[in-house]
Design a protein around this motif. Structure first.
Motif, PDB file in Angstrom:
ATOM      1  N   MET A   1       0.823  -1.194   0.000  1.00 40.43           N
ATOM      2  CA  MET A   1       0.000   0.000   0.000  1.00 40.43           C
ATOM      3  C   MET A   1       0.867   1.256   0.000  1.00 40.43           C
ATOM      4  O   MET A   1       0.524   2.237  -0.624  1.00 40.43           O
ATOM      5  CB  MET A   1      -0.927  -0.047   1.218  1.00 40.43           C
ATOM      6  N   GLU A   2       1.998   1.192   0.698  1.00 37.99           N
ATOM      7  CA  GLU A   2       2.883   2.341   0.780  1.00 37.99           C
ATOM      8  C   GLU A   2       3.437   2.701  -0.602  1.00 37.99           C
ATOM      9  O   GLU A   2       3.524   3.875  -0.942  1.00 37.99           O
ATOM     10  CB  GLU A   2       4.037   2.030   1.741  1.00 37.99           C
ATOM     11  N   ILE A   3       3.766   1.700  -1.389  1.00 41.43           N
ATOM     12  CA  ILE A   3       4.284   1.957  -2.735  1.00 41.43           C
ATOM     13  C   ILE A   3       3.206   2.612  -3.591  1.00 41.43           C
ATOM     14  O   ILE A   3       3.473   3.583  -4.307  1.00 41.43           O
ATOM     15  CB  ILE A   3       4.783   0.643  -3.381  1.00 41.43           C
ATOM     16  N   ILE A   4       2.002   2.110  -3.507  1.00 43.25           N
ATOM     17  CA  ILE A   4       0.890   2.682  -4.280  1.00 43.25           C
ATOM     18  C   ILE A   4       0.681   4.145  -3.892  1.00 43.25           C
ATOM     19  O   ILE A   4       0.536   5.006  -4.766  1.00 43.25           O
ATOM     20  CB  ILE A   4      -0.407   1.867  -4.072  1.00 43.25           C
ATOM     21  N   ASN A   5       0.699   4.432  -2.588  1.00 47.47           N
ATOM     22  CA  ASN A   5       0.525   5.826  -2.129  1.00 47.47           C
ATOM     23  C   ASN A   5       1.632   6.725  -2.640  1.00 47.47           C
ATOM     24  O   ASN A   5       1.379   7.858  -3.056  1.00 47.47           O
ATOM     25  CB  ASN A   5       0.451   5.881  -0.601  1.00 47.47           C
ATOM     26  N   LYS A   6       2.880   6.239  -2.620  1.00 46.73           N
ATOM     27  CA  LYS A   6       4.005   7.043  -3.115  1.00 46.73           C
ATOM     28  C   LYS A   6       3.846   7.344  -4.608  1.00 46.73           C
ATOM     29  O   LYS A   6       4.089   8.462  -5.057  1.00 46.73           O
ATOM     30  CB  LYS A   6       5.337   6.330  -2.878  1.00 46.73           C
ATOM     31  N   VAL A   7       3.466   6.355  -5.358  1.00 47.88           N
ATOM     32  CA  VAL A   7       3.258   6.564  -6.796  1.00 47.88           C
ATOM     33  C   VAL A   7       2.176   7.609  -7.015  1.00 47.88           C
ATOM     34  O   VAL A   7       2.329   8.527  -7.834  1.00 47.88           O
ATOM     35  CB  VAL A   7       2.910   5.225  -7.501  1.00 47.88           C
ATOM     36  N   HIS A   8       1.080   7.502  -6.280  1.00 48.92           N
ATOM     37  CA  HIS A   8      -0.021   8.461  -6.422  1.00 48.92           C
ATOM     38  C   HIS A   8       0.386   9.861  -5.966  1.00 48.92           C
ATOM     39  O   HIS A   8      -0.068  10.852  -6.547  1.00 48.92           O
ATOM     40  CB  HIS A   8      -1.259   7.982  -5.659  1.00 48.92           C
ATOM     41  N   GLU A   9       1.257   9.969  -4.945  1.00 45.41           N
ATOM     42  CA  GLU A   9       1.738  11.278  -4.485  1.00 45.41           C
ATOM     43  C   GLU A   9       2.444  12.036  -5.598  1.00 45.41           C
ATOM     44  O   GLU A   9       2.381  13.263  -5.658  1.00 45.41           O
ATOM     45  CB  GLU A   9       2.727  11.110  -3.317  1.00 45.41           C
ATOM     46  N   GLY A  12       1.523   9.575 -10.274  1.00 44.11           N
ATOM     47  CA  GLY A  12       1.692   8.378 -11.081  1.00 44.11           C
ATOM     48  C   GLY A  12       0.470   7.489 -10.972  1.00 44.11           C
ATOM     49  O   GLY A  12      -0.346   7.626 -10.054  1.00 44.11           O
ATOM     50  N   ARG A  13       0.316   6.612 -11.913  1.00 42.12           N
ATOM     51  CA  ARG A  13      -0.812   5.685 -11.926  1.00 42.12           C
ATOM     52  C   ARG A  13      -0.328   4.305 -12.360  1.00 42.12           C
ATOM     53  O   ARG A  13       0.691   4.167 -13.034  1.00 42.12           O
ATOM     54  CB  ARG A  13      -1.908   6.150 -12.908  1.00 42.12           C
ATOM     55  N   PHE A  14      -1.071   3.292 -11.997  1.00 41.57           N
ATOM     56  CA  PHE A  14      -0.828   1.929 -12.462  1.00 41.57           C
ATOM     57  C   PHE A  14      -1.834   1.661 -13.566  1.00 41.57           C
ATOM     58  O   PHE A  14      -3.035   1.855 -13.384  1.00 41.57           O
ATOM     59  CB  PHE A  14      -1.017   0.929 -11.317  1.00 41.57           C
ATOM     60  N   ILE A  15      -1.313   1.245 -14.707  1.00 41.00           N
ATOM     61  CA  ILE A  15      -2.204   0.994 -15.843  1.00 41.00           C
ATOM     62  C   ILE A  15      -2.051  -0.444 -16.326  1.00 41.00           C
ATOM     63  O   ILE A  15      -1.068  -1.112 -16.032  1.00 41.00           O
ATOM     64  CB  ILE A  15      -1.941   1.985 -16.999  1.00 41.00           C
ATOM     65  N   ALA A  27      -5.438   0.711 -13.524  1.00 46.93           N
ATOM     66  CA  ALA A  27      -5.664  -0.547 -12.806  1.00 46.93           C
ATOM     67  C   ALA A  27      -6.217  -0.256 -11.422  1.00 46.93           C
ATOM     68  O   ALA A  27      -5.887   0.755 -10.809  1.00 46.93           O
ATOM     69  CB  ALA A  27      -4.352  -1.312 -12.695  1.00 46.93           C
ATOM     70  N   ASP A  28      -7.034  -1.175 -10.925  1.00 43.05           N
ATOM     71  CA  ASP A  28      -7.551  -0.999  -9.570  1.00 43.05           C
ATOM     72  C   ASP A  28      -6.453  -1.351  -8.555  1.00 43.05           C
ATOM     73  O   ASP A  28      -5.403  -1.875  -8.887  1.00 43.05           O
ATOM     74  CB  ASP A  28      -8.817  -1.816  -9.344  1.00 43.05           C
ATOM     75  N   GLU A  29      -6.731  -1.060  -7.299  1.00 41.35           N
ATOM     76  CA  GLU A  29      -5.732  -1.229  -6.244  1.00 41.35           C
ATOM     77  C   GLU A  29      -5.329  -2.695  -6.060  1.00 41.35           C
ATOM     78  O   GLU A  29      -4.164  -3.004  -5.835  1.00 41.35           O
ATOM     79  CB  GLU A  29      -6.279  -0.665  -4.928  1.00 41.35           C
ATOM     80  N   GLU A  34      -1.092  -6.850  -6.578  1.00 39.92           N
ATOM     81  CA  GLU A  34      -0.636  -8.139  -7.100  1.00 39.92           C
ATOM     82  C   GLU A  34       0.634  -7.977  -7.919  1.00 39.92           C
ATOM     83  O   GLU A  34       1.590  -8.742  -7.775  1.00 39.92           O
ATOM     84  CB  GLU A  34      -1.728  -8.788  -7.949  1.00 39.92           C
ATOM     85  N   LYS A  35       0.649  -6.972  -8.789  1.00 36.39           N
ATOM     86  CA  LYS A  35       1.810  -6.760  -9.656  1.00 36.39           C
ATOM     87  C   LYS A  35       3.026  -6.289  -8.863  1.00 36.39           C
ATOM     88  O   LYS A  35       4.152  -6.684  -9.140  1.00 36.39           O
ATOM     89  CB  LYS A  35       1.474  -5.764 -10.779  1.00 36.39           C
ATOM     90  N   ILE A  36       2.800  -5.455  -7.874  1.00 34.47           N
ATOM     91  CA  ILE A  36       3.908  -4.978  -7.035  1.00 34.47           C
ATOM     92  C   ILE A  36       4.514  -6.145  -6.256  1.00 34.47           C
ATOM     93  O   ILE A  36       5.737  -6.326  -6.238  1.00 34.47           O
ATOM     94  CB  ILE A  36       3.432  -3.869  -6.070  1.00 34.47           C
ATOM     95  N   THR A  37       3.676  -6.960  -5.631  1.00 30.91           N
ATOM     96  CA  THR A  37       4.206  -8.074  -4.852  1.00 30.91           C
ATOM     97  C   THR A  37       4.918  -9.090  -5.736  1.00 30.91           C
ATOM     98  O   THR A  37       5.962  -9.632  -5.356  1.00 30.91           O
ATOM     99  CB  THR A  37       3.107  -8.773  -4.018  1.00 30.91           C
TER     100      THR A  37
END
Length: 119
Positions: A1-9, A12-15, A27-29, A34-37
């Motif tokens: 979750m921390e990585i997702i928050n940093k990207v959004h800060e 950035g987005r996950f596509i 992409a949804d959270e 899943e992709k990050i892990t």
């Protein structure tokens, strides 16, 4: 979750690709997690047995051992070695003959040899 928050800060987005040939969509959270892990596991493949790279390596090692076992069994069985030798002689004789050998005749020869070995 921390990585997702940093990207959004950093805006950035996950596509991901919607479907083959389709458009890129955000992409949804769950998908992003899943992709990050998976990326983290793959990056640390020497430490995690679940990493894709580690799984491929284990599979390749298993296949090598299996191939070696099969080769050892075949080449220590005198009957099979003799049948393979006989087959090689028949193929050489066909290749040395004046008339060309058809693919069908060659396939029949292979089929007979396989059946003979499997008896």
């Amino acid at each position: 979750m921390e990585i997702i928050n940093k990207v959004h800060e950093f805006n950035g987005r996950f596509i991901k690709k919607e479907r083959k040939g389709g458009p890129w969509v955000e992409a949804d959270e769950v998908f992003a997690k899943e992709k990050i892990t998976q990326s983290l596991r793959d990056g640390l493949s020497t430490k995690y047995r679940s990493a894709t790279k580690a799984k491929r390596q284990r599979r390749a090692n298993h296949d090598k051992h299996l191939d070696a076992d099969i080769e050892r069994i075949i080449h220590t069985n005198g009957s099979i070695v003799q049948k393979i030798s006989d087959f090689n002689q028949r193929v050489k004789a066909l290749n040395c003959s004046q008339s060309p050998t058809s693919d069908e005749d060659m396939m029949k020869l292979f089929a007979r040899a396989n059946a003979d070995i499997l008896e």
